[in-house]
Enzyme design. Sequence first.
Site, short mmCIF file in Angstrom:
data_model
loop_
_atom_site.label_atom_id
_atom_site.label_comp_id
_atom_site.label_asym_id
_atom_site.label_seq_id
_atom_site.Cartn_x
_atom_site.Cartn_y
_atom_site.Cartn_z
CB SER B 44 8.11 3.41 8.36
OG SER B 44 9.46 4.05 9.09
CG HIS B 45 11.96 7.23 7.30
ND1 HIS B 45 11.65 6.37 8.49
CD2 HIS B 45 11.41 8.24 7.38
CE1 HIS B 45 11.09 7.07 9.44
NE2 HIS B 45 11.09 8.42 8.68
CG ASP B 185 6.24 0.80 15.66
OD1 ASP B 185 6.36 -0.08 14.76
OD2 ASP B 185 7.11 1.54 15.94
#
Lengths: 337, 337
Positions: B44-45, B185
Amino acid sequence: MTRLSVKELEDLSRDILLRHGFSVDHAQAVTDTIVAGQRDECHSHGLYRLLGIIETLKAGKVIPDAKPGIVDQAPSIVKVDARGGFSQLAFDAGLPILVQKTRDNGIAALAINHCVHFSALWVEIEQITDAGLVALAFTPSQAGVAPEGGHKPVFGTNPIAFGWPRAGKDPFVFDFATSVIARGDIELHRRAGKEIPPGWGVDINGQPSTDPGAVLEGAMRTFGGHKGSALAAMVELVAGPLIGDLTSVESLAWDDGTKSLPHHGELVIALDPRRFLGPAADQHLARAETLFDNIQAQGARLPSQRRYAARKRSLENGVEISEALYSDLQKLLVQVV
Amino acid sequence: MTRLSVKELEDLSRDILLRHGFSVDHAQAVTDTIVAGQRDECHSHGLYRLLGIIETLKAGKVIPDAKPGIVDQAPSIVKVDARGGFSQLAFDAGLPILVQKTRDNGIAALAINHCVHFSALWVEIEQITDAGLVALAFTPSQAGVAPEGGHKPVFGTNPIAFGWPRAGKDPFVFDFATSVIARGDIELHRRAGKEIPPGWGVDINGQPSTDPGAVLEGAMRTFGGHKGSALAAMVELVAGPLIGDLTSVESLAWDDGTKSLPHHGELVIALDPRRFLGPAADQHLARAETLFDNIQAQGARLPSQRRYAARKRSLENGVEISEALYSDLQKLLVQVV
């Protein structure tokens, strides 16, 4: 129940401590903490603690007339060596220097070493917010809490406390253990013959248990799973090795089975909003009040509100303690080590 | 899946950012963060974030060539005004000053203001532990998390990160949201048409819900009940009003429905073990290693170990990304705002 005024409570605590050989300044500093705890109805940090204090003295695990030594360690660090005495006098000695360094530099740290600790951290935090500063405090204790994914005690209850000053209002203060519950709560269940809820701890074999005795022999768990476990480790590091003091495993070993109050260190960090913000400070502190309003307007509570309400009641009406505790304390007034 | 070497990953990220008008220094600073995230398999990063970065640029919510302004605020405080650009360049500008102030004074703070933020905090924490310092970092985000006992969003996911340097080893680093789970999430559950577990959030009426869409419209909960909620409030205060920057409610209002990356501030605190400990530093840092041994010997893990293992794999073998993401990124190489 026996009702005492706050003045009577203070006199009783001071007299017991003096009777057992604490120096005048230690007796007063410890009494101030006991009065604060009893007044705020944090009973485990109130008069009840005098029993543990005298037991710790009898075990030779606290020096009743220790003189704290101040070390001006760095431009933004003051260290105070409590030299085996209770932490309060060391905190009192370091506080004005911490405040001055924080105002001078914007952020500063106070490390208290080699102290015997029983104070709730909020007692100290409030003295820093009274000076208009933001505060953080950390202290390990004695190993009784397992890391997440493990089952052997490595951490203490390792509290984290934080305070934010509010003009004309009680400060925003929290102070909580990174263990799922205080050790004292498990002991209360054991004495009452009651099971503890699932999730509080494991037995000596690492199996989850609701038997308080088994968990006290095994290990408590941290709150919030791996996140609380990470925070507990942080407390060990910054208030242990970082300041040259004991970890909770080392503190438990030092205790040597005497079940005394814990000997270790403490780290306090203070930040000055006026140095961060300059002339815009008031405007930005007002936005913090909006945050508090947003929390309270939906029925959620700010931490410490119950404590502040108890304080108001106690200052008006005095405090109540059980006859049994009052009787034990009266005995301490006449029995000497 | 498409496999890329770390060098190819870096070139792809930098080329996309340059193609869309980011200045060379912003393109490199942002790319360094994206490479770190992808390399450590924090997907996600990683490269995925380039999609959000370009959306944020299109929405006019980031300035692609902002020049950070440094303010030497106090002996132990450096502030960097990111002037509406991504946080990375501001952090890079402030880091050497933070390190110097920490070595000089023992503890110091870096406040980053008016930045657009998407970096995992560990990327910054590791740069401070690389200098042999202990680090803490806090940042609010955009309101989506209710305080314990409430049901309306006040907090962001409000991460807390901590780092401890270890000689010759990967540092002890944690970086976690004070929300019970990352917002991403819940979004993944919605896309997959799956229910979320009980306890993650409430719907717009404050009722507990397992419908990810309802919780995204309502509010997420904090981790660890009232303790996590208290920590989330602390993050708001110290990385919002204390440094003169936005709270998560204010940041969400600033976003104005564009769903851009969050605009706000960040507080970083660094502490120098050598200033706290003097010549005894090595002896005490060795005791921290004993703490880590006590955790690992019982099968519990230190935080970030999975990330370090992924880093090793990625540096040897490169990274894998999905064909769909690779195709989206190729489009970004040719499409311009």
